[in-house]
Design a protein around this motif. Structure first.
Motif, PDB file in Angstrom:
ATOM      1  N   THR A   1       1.445  -6.654   0.250  1.00 14.58           N
ATOM      2  CA  THR A   1       1.833  -6.157   1.520  1.00 14.58           C
ATOM      3  C   THR A   1       1.884  -5.134   1.859  1.00 14.58           C
ATOM      4  OG1 THR A   1       3.350  -5.290  -0.708  1.00 14.58           O
ATOM      5  CG2 THR A   1       3.632  -7.288   0.168  1.00 14.58           C
ATOM      6  N   THR A   2       0.383  -4.611   1.499  1.00 13.35           N
ATOM      7  CA  THR A   2      -0.355  -3.438   2.324  1.00 13.35           C
ATOM      8  C   THR A   2      -1.051  -3.618   4.205  1.00 13.35           C
ATOM      9  OG1 THR A   2      -0.999  -2.886   0.500  1.00 13.35           O
ATOM     10  CG2 THR A   2      -2.492  -1.975   2.703  1.00 13.35           C
ATOM     11  N   THR A   3      -0.023  -3.051   5.028  1.00 16.18           N
ATOM     12  CA  THR A   3      -0.194  -2.659   6.563  1.00 16.18           C
ATOM     13  C   THR A   3      -1.186  -1.273   6.674  1.00 16.18           C
ATOM     14  OG1 THR A   3       1.511  -1.430   6.603  1.00 16.18           O
ATOM     15  CG2 THR A   3       1.852  -3.919   6.458  1.00 16.18           C
ATOM     16  N   ILE A   4      -1.264  -1.240   7.912  1.00 12.00           N
ATOM     17  CA  ILE A   4      -2.113  -0.235   8.730  1.00 12.00           C
ATOM     18  C   ILE A   4      -1.110   1.028   8.297  1.00 12.00           C
ATOM     19  CG2 ILE A   4      -3.073   0.885  10.516  1.00 12.00           C
ATOM     20  CD1 ILE A   4      -3.967  -1.938  11.832  1.00 12.00           C
ATOM     21  N   THR A   5      -0.033   0.895   8.399  1.00 11.52           N
ATOM     22  CA  THR A   5       0.709   2.171   8.027  1.00 11.52           C
ATOM     23  C   THR A   5       0.787   2.647   6.699  1.00 11.52           C
ATOM     24  OG1 THR A   5       2.232   1.600  10.093  1.00 11.52           O
ATOM     25  CG2 THR A   5       3.239   3.439   8.769  1.00 11.52           C
ATOM     26  N   TYR A   6       0.618   1.930   5.478  1.00 11.31           N
ATOM     27  CA  TYR A   6       0.773   2.340   4.450  1.00 11.31           C
ATOM     28  C   TYR A   6      -0.933   2.829   3.716  1.00 11.31           C
ATOM     29  CZ  TYR A   6       2.048   2.210  -0.515  1.00 11.31           C
ATOM     30  OH  TYR A   6       2.015   2.336  -1.541  1.00 11.31           O
ATOM     31  N   ASN A   7      -1.522   2.061   4.126  1.00 13.01           N
ATOM     32  CA  ASN A   7      -3.149   2.413   4.495  1.00 13.01           C
ATOM     33  C   ASN A   7      -3.252   3.979   4.823  1.00 13.01           C
ATOM     34  OD1 ASN A   7      -5.223   1.166   2.992  1.00 13.01           O
ATOM     35  ND2 ASN A   7      -6.021  -0.213   4.700  1.00 13.01           N
ATOM     36  N   ILE A   8      -2.817   4.258   5.694  1.00 12.96           N
ATOM     37  CA  ILE A   8      -2.789   5.560   5.866  1.00 12.96           C
ATOM     38  C   ILE A   8      -2.143   6.907   4.819  1.00 12.96           C
ATOM     39  CG2 ILE A   8      -2.304   7.364   8.010  1.00 12.96           C
ATOM     40  CD1 ILE A   8      -2.079   5.020   9.508  1.00 12.96           C
ATOM     41  N   TYR A   9      -0.976   6.205   4.129  1.00 13.03           N
ATOM     42  CA  TYR A   9      -0.663   6.979   3.620  1.00 13.03           C
ATOM     43  C   TYR A   9      -1.454   7.739   2.285  1.00 13.03           C
ATOM     44  CZ  TYR A   9       2.464   7.780  -0.035  1.00 13.03           C
ATOM     45  OH  TYR A   9       2.841   8.449  -2.034  1.00 13.03           O
ATOM     46  N   THR A  10      -2.048   5.449   2.420  1.00 13.05           N
ATOM     47  CA  THR A  10      -2.788   5.863  -0.085  1.00 13.05           C
ATOM     48  C   THR A  10      -4.028   6.812   1.182  1.00 13.05           C
ATOM     49  OG1 THR A  10      -3.840   3.805   1.342  1.00 13.05           O
ATOM     50  CG2 THR A  10      -1.639   3.546  -0.359  1.00 13.05           C
ATOM     51  N   ALA A  11      -4.896   6.290   1.562  1.00 11.62           N
ATOM     52  CA  ALA A  11      -5.531   7.183   2.062  1.00 11.62           C
ATOM     53  C   ALA A  11      -5.168   8.769   1.938  1.00 11.62           C
ATOM     54  CB  ALA A  11      -6.402   6.547   3.451  1.00 11.62           C
ATOM     55  N   ALA A  12      -4.553   9.041   2.533  1.00  9.84           N
ATOM     56  CA  ALA A  12      -3.890  11.258   2.711  1.00  9.84           C
ATOM     57  C   ALA A  12      -3.112  11.445   0.812  1.00  9.84           C
ATOM     58  CB  ALA A  12      -3.102  10.848   3.742  1.00  9.84           C
ATOM     59  N   PHE A  13      -2.691  10.327   0.572  1.00 12.28           N
ATOM     60  CA  PHE A  13      -1.891  10.781  -0.616  1.00 12.28           C
ATOM     61  C   PHE A  13      -1.992  10.330  -2.011  1.00 12.28           C
ATOM     62  CE2 PHE A  13       0.334  11.724   3.215  1.00 12.28           C
ATOM     63  CZ  PHE A  13      -0.160  13.167   3.446  1.00 12.28           C
ATOM     64  N   GLY A  14      -2.406   8.831  -1.649  1.00  6.63           N
ATOM     65  CA  GLY A  14      -2.174   7.133  -3.038  1.00  6.63           C
ATOM     66  C   GLY A  14      -2.963   8.527  -3.791  1.00  6.63           C
ATOM     67  N   ALA A  15      -2.842   8.032  -5.628  1.00 11.23           N
ATOM     68  CA  ALA A  15      -3.667   8.562  -6.460  1.00 11.23           C
ATOM     69  C   ALA A  15      -4.765   9.359  -5.989  1.00 11.23           C
ATOM     70  CB  ALA A  15      -4.639   6.658  -6.564  1.00 11.23           C
ATOM     71  N   GLY A  16      -4.289  10.516  -5.636  1.00  8.69           N
ATOM     72  CA  GLY A  16      -4.669  12.321  -5.687  1.00  8.69           C
ATOM     73  C   GLY A  16      -5.249  11.979  -4.688  1.00  8.69           C
ATOM     74  N   SER A  17      -5.499  10.850  -3.829  1.00  6.27           N
ATOM     75  CA  SER A  17      -6.409  11.487  -2.889  1.00  6.27           C
ATOM     76  C   SER A  17      -6.034  12.331  -1.813  1.00  6.27           C
ATOM     77  CB  SER A  17      -6.490   9.764  -2.374  1.00  6.27           C
ATOM     78  OG  SER A  17      -7.204   9.890  -0.763  1.00  6.27           O
ATOM     79  N   ALA A  18      -6.902  12.739  -1.236  1.00  5.99           N
ATOM     80  CA  ALA A  18      -7.001  14.263  -0.607  1.00  5.99           C
ATOM     81  C   ALA A  18      -7.751  13.698   0.852  1.00  5.99           C
ATOM     82  CB  ALA A  18      -6.683  15.061  -0.365  1.00  5.99           C
ATOM     83  N   ASN A  19      -7.645  12.591   1.410  1.00  9.88           N
ATOM     84  CA  ASN A  19      -8.912  12.348   1.961  1.00  9.88           C
ATOM     85  C   ASN A  19      -8.435  12.091   3.652  1.00  9.88           C
ATOM     86  OD1 ASN A  19     -11.973  11.238   3.970  1.00  9.88           O
ATOM     87  ND2 ASN A  19     -11.857   9.911   2.652  1.00  9.88           N
ATOM     88  N   PHE A  20      -7.848  13.072   4.428  1.00  8.29           N
ATOM     89  CA  PHE A  20      -7.308  13.657   5.802  1.00  8.29           C
ATOM     90  C   PHE A  20      -8.264  12.686   6.299  1.00  8.29           C
ATOM     91  CE2 PHE A  20      -4.994  16.613   3.623  1.00  8.29           C
ATOM     92  CZ  PHE A  20      -3.554  15.940   2.772  1.00  8.29           C
ATOM     93  N   GLY A  21      -9.341  12.983   6.887  1.00  9.21           N
ATOM     94  CA  GLY A  21     -10.172  12.327   7.540  1.00  9.21           C
ATOM     95  C   GLY A  21      -9.706  10.834   7.263  1.00  9.21           C
ATOM     96  N   ILE A  22      -9.733  10.080   6.875  1.00  5.93           N
ATOM     97  CA  ILE A  22      -9.961   8.917   7.118  1.00  5.93           C
ATOM     98  C   ILE A  22      -8.727   7.932   7.449  1.00  5.93           C
ATOM     99  CG2 ILE A  22     -10.282   6.608   5.803  1.00  5.93           C
ATOM    100  CD1 ILE A  22     -12.528   7.323   6.039  1.00  5.93           C
TER     101      ILE A  22
END
Length: 315
Positions: free
Chosen positions: A265-286
């Motif tokens: 159920t992962t969409t592009i919008t949720y992918n943005i969230y996981t890249a920035a905040f998911g599982a301690g991620s802080a990859n704001f560039g991606i």
């Protein structure tokens, strides 16, 4: 005598010049007034839309450290990472399917219910209130309610167990999770869709429909050949806005499935969230690069809708 004639002859030209000057002054005054009245709105758009968008574009071309702080300009490297990610294509296809199914579901189900609700029958107003009241429920609150219904120990599985039917993994089985999220998304936007469609159908001139009935047209023919073309501008508006809204859907996915199981159920919008905040991620560039990709995707899809569907709209 000749001076008088000359002055009387020149007076219309002077009047014309005066009127032209007054008109140009009035036009200039209106433009200045209109510009001043637009300034507050433009200022809000600049603060909350244009400036953030520009910052996202800049951030999408920067690297980020472990804490999310910019680490330097890297050009298009983030975009290359996004497009070369093996899961990106599957997420993009899933997002398109999700948007198409939700938009079609809202249009078809909304139109059928609106036709039913605009008929005169006992309890019509009660049904209208019940069906359109969902517009007052936030997506997050509705998602929590559906979570209680579709969870492994939820209402539906409890009812199935009473009939000795094995529980269904509505949110834990990849075969069922995506359709479940799609149904919930259709439901969350159905109230607003019904309000618009009921108003559009009620605005149709009843004399036109009565004339068609007197000519022997069946109800099905009236709905197909008269009602639908007359409410086509509203249908077009719903299609465009529902598509944009669905492509940005986040709350129901985050509350009910967290993008899972797996990436079902992962969409592009949720992918943005996981890249920035998911599982301690802080990859704001991606995340920023994904945001720009989503922006471009929504923009192109909206243009295609206008190009392909606007011709079939009867204004």
């Amino acid at each position: 005598m000749s001076v008088r004639k000359q002055s009387s002859a020149n007076s219309p030209d002077k009047d014309s010049a005066t009127n032209s000057h007054n008109q140009s002054t009035s036009v200039r005054h209106n433009r200045i007034t209109g510009s001043l009245m637009m300034l507050p709105g433009l200022a809000l758009l600049a603060v909350f839309s244009f400036i953030p968008l520009a910052r996202v574009v800049v951030m999408s071309m920067q690297g980020t450290d472990l804490f999310g702080s910019p680490s330097g300009f890297i050009g298009l490297e983030n975009y290359i990472t996004v497009f070369t990610d093996p899961s990106f294509i599957s997420v993009l296809v899933r997002t398109i399917i999700y948007a198409v199914v939700v938009v079609l579901g809202r249009l078809i189900l909304g139109t059928l219910l609106a036709i039913f609700l605009t008929r005169q029958f006992k309890g019509n107003k009660v049904f209208r209130i019940a069906m359109t009241s969902t517009v007052s429920v936030s997506v997050a609150a509705a998602s929590l309610g559906f979570l209680a219904i579709f969870s492994p120990t939820g209402i539906i599985n409890s009812a199935l167990e009473k009939f000795n039917i094995s529980p269904v993994g509505w949110l834990t089985d990849p075969r069922w999770a995506f359709p479940t999220i799609t149904v919930v998304t259709i439901w969350t936007g159905l109230g607003f869709t019904l309000i618009l469609l009921c108003a559009a159908i009620d605005a149709v001139d009843p004399e036109i429909l009565e004339a068609a009935r007197m000519d022997g047209a069946t109800e099905a023919r009236i709905q197909r050949s008269m009602i639908l073309p007359l409410i086509s501008p509203t249908l077009f508006y719903i299609a465009v806005t529902a598509c944009i809204e669905t492509l940005q859907a986040f709350a129901q996915i985050n509350v009910m499935t967290k993008g899972g199981p797996g990436q079902a159920t992962t969409t592009i919008t949720y992918n943005i969230y996981t890249a920035a905040f998911g599982a301690g991620s802080a990859n704001f560039g991606i995340a920023s690069a994904l945001g720009i990709v989503l922006f471009a995707f929504v923009f192109i899809l909206t243009l295609l809708q206008f190009k392909l569907m606007d011709r079939k709209v009867s204004y």
